[in-house]
Design a protein around this motif. Structure first.
Motif, PDB file in Angstrom:
ATOM      1  N   UNK A 100       0.792  -1.239   0.000  1.00 18.52           N
ATOM      2  CA  UNK A 100       0.000   0.000   0.000  1.00 18.52           C
ATOM      3  C   UNK A 100       0.825   1.291   0.000  1.00 18.52           C
ATOM      4  N   UNK A 101       2.160   1.165  -0.161  1.00 17.88           N
ATOM      5  CA  UNK A 101       3.011   2.340  -0.001  1.00 17.88           C
ATOM      6  C   UNK A 101       2.747   3.485  -0.972  1.00 17.88           C
ATOM      7  N   UNK A 102       2.109   3.204  -2.104  1.00 13.61           N
ATOM      8  CA  UNK A 102       1.843   4.264  -3.091  1.00 13.61           C
ATOM      9  C   UNK A 102       0.391   4.721  -3.082  1.00 13.61           C
ATOM     10  N   UNK A 103      -0.380   4.130  -2.202  1.00 13.38           N
ATOM     11  CA  UNK A 103      -1.821   4.416  -2.196  1.00 13.38           C
ATOM     12  C   UNK A 103      -2.100   5.782  -1.573  1.00 13.38           C
ATOM     13  N   UNK A 104      -2.959   6.566  -2.227  1.00 13.69           N
ATOM     14  CA  UNK A 104      -3.250   7.910  -1.708  1.00 13.69           C
ATOM     15  C   UNK A 104      -4.688   8.036  -1.193  1.00 13.69           C
ATOM     16  N   UNK A 105      -5.431   6.948  -1.279  1.00 11.60           N
ATOM     17  CA  UNK A 105      -6.829   7.001  -0.813  1.00 11.60           C
ATOM     18  C   UNK A 105      -7.059   5.853   0.168  1.00 11.60           C
ATOM     19  N   UNK A 106      -8.137   5.942   0.921  1.00  9.15           N
ATOM     20  CA  UNK A 106      -8.484   4.816   1.784  1.00  9.15           C
ATOM     21  C   UNK A 106      -8.811   3.612   0.912  1.00  9.15           C
ATOM     22  N   UNK A 107      -8.502   2.437   1.440  1.00 12.29           N
ATOM     23  CA  UNK A 107      -8.735   1.213   0.656  1.00 12.29           C
ATOM     24  C   UNK A 107     -10.193   1.084   0.217  1.00 12.29           C
ATOM     25  N   UNK A 108     -11.100   1.600   1.030  1.00  9.04           N
ATOM     26  CA  UNK A 108     -12.513   1.455   0.661  1.00  9.04           C
ATOM     27  C   UNK A 108     -12.889   2.274  -0.579  1.00  9.04           C
ATOM     28  N   UNK A 109     -11.995   3.205  -0.985  1.00  7.13           N
ATOM     29  CA  UNK A 109     -12.239   3.965  -2.230  1.00  7.13           C
ATOM     30  C   UNK A 109     -11.761   3.191  -3.457  1.00  7.13           C
ATOM     31  N   UNK A 110     -11.037   2.096  -3.213  1.00  4.26           N
ATOM     32  CA  UNK A 110     -10.444   1.343  -4.322  1.00  4.26           C
ATOM     33  C   UNK A 110     -11.440   0.303  -4.815  1.00  4.26           C
ATOM     34  N   UNK A 111     -11.565   0.186  -6.161  1.00  5.44           N
ATOM     35  CA  UNK A 111     -12.498  -0.830  -6.670  1.00  5.44           C
ATOM     36  C   UNK A 111     -11.803  -1.884  -7.518  1.00  5.44           C
ATOM     37  N   UNK A 112     -10.527  -1.712  -7.811  1.00  7.13           N
ATOM     38  CA  UNK A 112      -9.867  -2.685  -8.703  1.00  7.13           C
ATOM     39  C   UNK A 112      -8.381  -2.746  -8.407  1.00  7.13           C
ATOM     40  N   UNK A 113      -7.832  -3.942  -8.578  1.00  5.93           N
ATOM     41  CA  UNK A 113      -6.386  -4.137  -8.477  1.00  5.93           C
ATOM     42  C   UNK A 113      -5.926  -4.878  -9.729  1.00  5.93           C
ATOM     43  N   UNK A 114      -4.791  -4.458 -10.283  1.00  7.50           N
ATOM     44  CA  UNK A 114      -4.151  -5.233 -11.345  1.00  7.50           C
ATOM     45  C   UNK A 114      -2.707  -5.463 -10.957  1.00  7.50           C
ATOM     46  N   UNK A 115      -2.093  -6.440 -11.610  1.00  5.40           N
ATOM     47  CA  UNK A 115      -0.702  -6.731 -11.282  1.00  5.40           C
ATOM     48  C   UNK A 115       0.010  -7.120 -12.560  1.00  5.40           C
ATOM     49  N   UNK A 116       1.279  -6.717 -12.652  1.00  2.44           N
ATOM     50  CA  UNK A 116       2.048  -7.025 -13.845  1.00  2.44           C
ATOM     51  C   UNK A 116       2.660  -8.407 -13.694  1.00  2.44           C
TER      52      UNK A 116
END
Ligand code: AMP
Ligand code: ZN
Length: 464
Positions: A100-116
């Motif tokens: 989460x080190x680059x996250x600027x919002x609360x997790x509950x604002x997040x709706x999607x994750x992708x990974x390379x």
């Protein structure tokens, strides 16, 4: 012709103004993350330019879900050129700041994750808010519209759905455009062809290597894509390919083929795209600020020189990235594009400045192969990696010595060991390699820097 005429054709000085405003917003937002909060604690000073986590080992879970609040003096650039004073962000930074080190919002604002794919150690994950997903979809719609896709088209998306951004990225864009989308994903070639034929697909999104391979299935089924299908357009990307490959796909299928570039760290596809003129890829500069640097010195190169593409997100909400080193090699193309769009164009990607390999669209670092092999006690230390083209597809082969101190087995046991090595590599890499076990001390050794990767895709002949 234009999805968003005003912004696509905006004059350069207005575009620069828009970029500067968005860049400053991005910098302020970025400082809300743990990573940039620390890096820019003292403003954009040279002190702040030190990598924030250099030497700190990656600690999964080491970053809390709640972002840090911006602290200290703010960073306000008065010109775009001042961006070069800020330090780069690298893939290692992303890995070390997992999750989460680059996250600027609360997790509950997040709706999607992708990974390379192709990460070693901690994977790199990218988060999206609803607005990020909306922007991304809009960019893909812009790309598709630019090349002539309209509501009445039928779009068969042959890119992987899941953590990889190719499938879902285009899916949302096509839906935004209002195009019927067939979310078929890759593989299962005869079924692909059945859908193409019976649902009268007019547009596809496909790996260039797979487009060539798929053609052999048409031949086998005695079908001619030029006569038996309704195809008009293909988007190809996710792996390096030449102009000749593009032309070949155009010829075989009787369609127009456009180059699509992107990377998970920015969003995925939708970062740069060819317009109808097919002379370079427009970087969508209202969302990304591009620079080309010398990969060794890190200096920004004079316009037109080939180097590494560095990108800064201008509108990303959940995870802004400042001066992200893509490792992709390209150059800015000079002059204006006849299409009237003012966003700068880059040349097709010719390679990478790191050792990442792209095997049929999947990113792989040689170190992943080494790590996996070395975890098997019956396998020795010396190995070689070869990559060939076989029937238009990339073929990854690994030659590895057995460890005679541990392995004293029979031929049948040797076969079992080989199957075990293939399974372990497949689990790590996501592609199935050819594994050949060889006698101890039979592979070449070198006194200098050992060469382990032999990539014959450029034409050189090779094979195990
Ligand atoms: P990923 O983040 O897994 O989607 O991988 C992104 C990488 O794929 C990029 O950094 C490039 O190295 C490569 N890539 C994506 N699109 C293209 C393209 N059109 N041409 C060449 N390489 C590409
Ligand atoms: Zn153009």
């Amino acid at each position: 012709m234009y999805w968003e005429k005003e912004v696509e054709t905006m004059d350069r000085s207005a575009l620069a103004g828009l970029q500067l405003g968005r860049l400053n917003e991005s910098l302020t937002r970025a400082r809300g993350s743990a990573f940039y909060g620390k890096r820019f604690a003292g403003g954009a000073s040279s002190e702040g330019a030190q990598p924030a986590y250099a030497g700190t080992p990656a600690q999964p879970g080491g970053y809390a879900g709640t972002p840090a609040k911006p602290a200290g003096s703010s960073i306000e650039l008065s010109g775009l050129e001042e961006l070069t004073d800020l330090p780069f962000t690298t893939k290692d930074d992303l890995r070390n700041a997992f999750p989460y080190g680059f996250l600027t919002v609360d997790l509950q604002e997040v709706i999607r994750l992708h990974s390379s794919s192709g990460t070693t150690g901690n994977p790199t994950v990218v988060f999206h808010t609803p607005r990020d997903i909306d922007h991304w979809g809009n960019l893909i719609a812009r790309c598709m519209y630019t090349t002539g896709v309209r509501k009445q088209d039928v779009f068969q998306n042959m890119m992987g759905y899941g953590l990889f951004t190719g499938g879902l990225g285009f899916h949302y864009g096509a839906e935004k455009l209002g195009v019927m989308t067939i979310p078929i994903g890759p593989g299962n070639s005869k079924r692909q062809i059945w859908f193409l034929k019976h649902l009268k697909a007019t547009v596809i999104h496909i790996l260039p290597s797979y487009a060539l391979r798929l053609y052999s299935f048409f031949e086998e089924m005695q079908l001619d894509p030029k006569k038996d299908l309704h195809l008009r357009i293909a988007f190809i990307g996710a792996e390096p390919h030449s102009e000749e490959i593009r032309r070949k796909i155009e010829e075989l299928y009787g369609i127009k083929v456009y180059n699509s570039y992107g990377l998970s760290e920015m969003c995925g596809p939708g970062v740069a795209f060819e317009c109808e003129c097919q002379v370079g890829l427009h970087v969508w500069e209202d969302h990304f600020y591009p620079e080309i640097i010398d990969p060794v010195s890190g200096e920004v190169l004079p316009e037109g020189e080939r180097g590494e593409l560095v990108l800064t997100t201008l509108t990303r909400e959940a995870m802004p990235l400042i001066r992200y080193r893509t490792r992709d090699l390209t150059r800015f193309l000079p002059g204006e594009c006849p299409c009237g769009r003012t966003h700068r164009r880059i040349d097709r990607i010719t390679g990478r400045s790191d050792d990442m390999l792209i095997i049929n669209g999947v990113n792989i670092f040689p170190i992943q192969i080494e790590k996996t092999l070395m975890a098997i006690p019956e396998i020795g230390r010396n190995y070689l990696i070869e990559i060939n083209k076989e029937n238009f597809m990339d073929r990854l082969s690994v030659k590895v010595e057995i460890n005679e101190e541990v392995f004293h087995g029979t031929l049948a046991e040797l076969e079992k060991l080989q199957i075990k090595a293939v399974a372990a590599l497949r689990a790590e890499l996501g592609v199935t390699p050819n594994v050949k076990l060889v006698e101890p001390s039979s592979l070449p050794v070198s006194e200098g820097k050992v060469r382990r990767v032999y990539d014959y895709r450029g034409g050189e002949q090779g094979g195990l």
